[in-house]
Design an enzyme around this catalytic site. Structure first.
Site, PDB file in Angstrom:
ATOM      1  CE  LYS A  76      -2.598   6.327  -0.619  1.00 18.62           C
ATOM      2  NZ  LYS A  76      -3.793   7.196  -0.757  1.00 18.62           N
ATOM      3  CB  SER A 153      -3.403   9.882   2.175  1.00 13.77           C
ATOM      4  OG  SER A 153      -4.098   9.278   1.116  1.00 13.77           O
ATOM      5  CB  SER A 177      -5.744  11.020  -0.824  1.00 13.86           C
ATOM      6  OG  SER A 177      -5.992  11.254   0.531  1.00 13.86           O
TER       7      SER A 177
END
Lengths: 486, 95
Positions: A76, A153, A177
């Site tokens: 990420k 997210s 997330s």
């Protein structure tokens, strides 16, 4: 024939170590596929050439002591990677190249993983659909007649694992997330206990809630990755001083005698019958594994989301004060210093980020602090007390992960509250600092994956993983999307 | 409590985010919706409840006060939007 990219992380590493597959072949398999998957928009930064070079180097020198040796691994874009652009999906950090490496990603490279690139996410991890990213929407490999969001997210991470563009990944979870996108993409996502993994070098959102965790193809992979990325770190004063565990070696589906709680407050209004049926299926599975089911009550559940939307923005407004156009990232012109700050932050941040900074500033401002921020912290205490009480009589808690399956791009963007409701079942866990996993449990009528969530006691990831493993083995979920984007 | 245009102006200023008419209109709508949502907390009895700021139960860990070489100036300045060899450069603050 099974393609290399279809293998689980665990199996891939076994085959690399037994020389059945070379590091080069492994990396090439993922790179080729990632190159053909641009439509999904998972990657913000690609480091394919470096990855291929490193894999070539690794091929001759297999080190069986390294737990992730040769694993092609994208992360990420919230983890700082030394010398490699780290943006948090914000215009504000476009071009930013950290001069240090986050603790979690250092551990991956120390164990022989091989960086493939940085994965798209919501801007500063604020969002539940990956639609707040400055670098565009991520597409879910699952679809009906339209393109669907991957959740957020950690949306790029979830789509990349589901679509086999990385062997596994690490995401971050502040209010859901990791778990919500895992649920939307038929993958496994584990949010560890707060303090289990170091937050050092992760772009901060809400520091009392943020945790890094594994996102993987199955539960065994999550257990392996969990043991790699966890551990105390002197650089993060909130990281726990507890001994390193070997979750993957202790993984077992024998969960006989476990007491599992079913919280009645998680059956929220308007929850679809499909989700309730899946939840019941999960209950039946653990019952037949010899577990005892107990109905429990977590009475303050409905107040978790409102408390979260005070606490998280409050912490964010403070954390994001550092983006001032002076030291790194984007700068806009201004006639004086103050105007430069204001223009930089106005043009550098997206709408959702600005919304949260303003809410956070408001609830912390003089005259409103007690009415909002302090009250939310007291409610946070009550939510934690609910869990403490429940865990006196149960070992884990079983719930659905999300109130719906993946939705279409654009469907919820105009209404912040309907977007926030995505996290209604995941947020309480962050407020209480507990570990929780989402595992794929089945499909809805549109063939979209749905997840079940297991919540555990503080620092009892092992029981959470074992419980998840037992359900996974029984459900035997198989991805069913076609490679329609290629 | 309700957020007015003046409130948005004030908190934008506090947040150092430039504001304009359109931004203010949007934020009035969105922030009031969020405040209405969080106002549910008024139903909760919170008398005698201690606020919880962090779930960490251990004492803050102290470390030895040793000099370590890290964060070299030249490496850090590379990321600044406008730099010379030694300093960050900002718009002029004195006349």
């Amino acid at each position: 024939m099974t393609e290399i990219y279809q293998l689980t992380l665990y199996d891939l590493i076994e085959k690399i170590k037994s020389k059945e597959i070379s590091c080069e072949e492994a990396t090439k398999s993922y790179v080729d596929r990632a190159k053909k998957s641009q439509k999904l928009n998972c990657f913000i930064e690609e480091t394919f050439d470096q990855a291929l070079d490193k894999a070539k180097n690794q091929s001759g020198k297999i080190d069986t002591s390294k737990k992730l040796f040769g694993a092609p691994f994208a992360v990420k874009d919230l983890f700082c990677t030394k010398g490699i652009q780290t943006t948090a999906s914000s215009k504000m950090l476009e071009g930013f190249k950290p001069e240090y490496e986050s603790t979690v990603t250092s551990k991956l490279w120390d164990e022989g993983a091989n960086l493939l690139g940085k994965l798209n996410c919501d801007e500063y991890a604020m969002g539940s659909s990956n639609e707040t990213s400055y670098f565009g929407n991520v597409i879910n490999p699952y679809r009906n007649d339209k393109d669907l969001v991957p959740g957020g997210s950690s949306g790029g991470s979830a789509s990349a694992v589901a679509a086999h563009l990385t062997s596994a990944t690490v995401g971050t979870d502040t209010g859901g997330s990791i778990r919500q996108p895992a649920s939307f993409t038929g993958t496994v996502g584990l949010k560890p206990t707060y303090g289990r993994c170091s937050r050092w070098g992760i772009v901060a959102f809400a520091s009392s809630l943020d945790q890094a965790g594994p996102m993987t193809k199955d539960v065994r992979d999550a257990s392996l990755l969990m043991e790699v990325i966890s551990g105390h770190d002197n650089k993060d004063s909130t990281s726990a001083q507890i001994k390193q565990e070997v979750f993957s070696q202790k993984l077992t589906k024998d969960i006989k005698g476990l007491k599992i709680g079913i919280p009645k407050e998680y059956k929220i209004d308007g929850m679809s019958k499909e989700i309730i049926d899946l939840w019941d299926k999960g209950i039946e599975i653990v019952k037949s594994s010899g577990c005892e089911i107990k109905e429990i009550s977590l009475p303050h559940t409905k107040y978790a989301l409102p408390a979260y939307y005070i606490i998280a923005p409050a912490e964010a407004s403070s954390n994001l004060a550092r983006y001032d156009g002076v030291r790194y990232g984007f700068r806009a012109e201004g006639k004086d210093l103050i105007e430069m700050y204001e223009n930089t932050r106005s043009l550098g941040f997206g709408d959702e980020v600005k919304r949260r900074i303003l809410i956070g500033t408001y609830v912390l401002s003089s005259g409103y602090y007690d009415a909002y921020y302090l009250k939310a912290q007291k409610v946070r205490r009550l939510i934690k007390n609910d869990f403490d009480q429940a865990f006196k009589s149960v070992d884990t808690i079983l719930t659905p992960t999300t109130p719906s399956a993946a939705f279409a791009i654009g469907e919820n963007v105009d209404d912040p509250i309907s977007m926030y409701l995505n996290d209604v079942l995941t947020v309480p866990v962050n407020l209480a600092g507990l570990p929780a996993i989402s595992i794929p449990a089945g499909y809805d009528q549109n063939n979209l994956p749905l997840g079940l969530q297991l919540i555990g006691k503080s620092f009892d990831e092992q029981t959470v993983l074992n419980n998840a493993y037992a359900i996974e083995q029984s459900i035997n979920f198989k991805p069913n999307f076609k490679d329609w984007w290629m | 409590m309700t957020i007015t245009k003046d409130t948005v102006k004030k908190i934008s200023k506090l947040s150092r985010i430039a504001s304009n008419e359109k931004f203010e209109e949007n934020m009035i709508k969105d922030l009031n919706a969020i405040l209405k949502f969080v106002d549910q907390l008024n139903e909760v009895k919170i008398e005698n409840i201690e606020p919880l700021a962090s779930t960490v139960e251990q004492e803050l860990i102290k470390r030895d006060d040793e000099v370590k070489k890290m964060n070299e100036k030249k490496d850090i300045l590379i990321n600044s939007p406008e730099e010379n060899d030694d300093f960050y450069v900002v718009p002029k603050v004195i006349e």
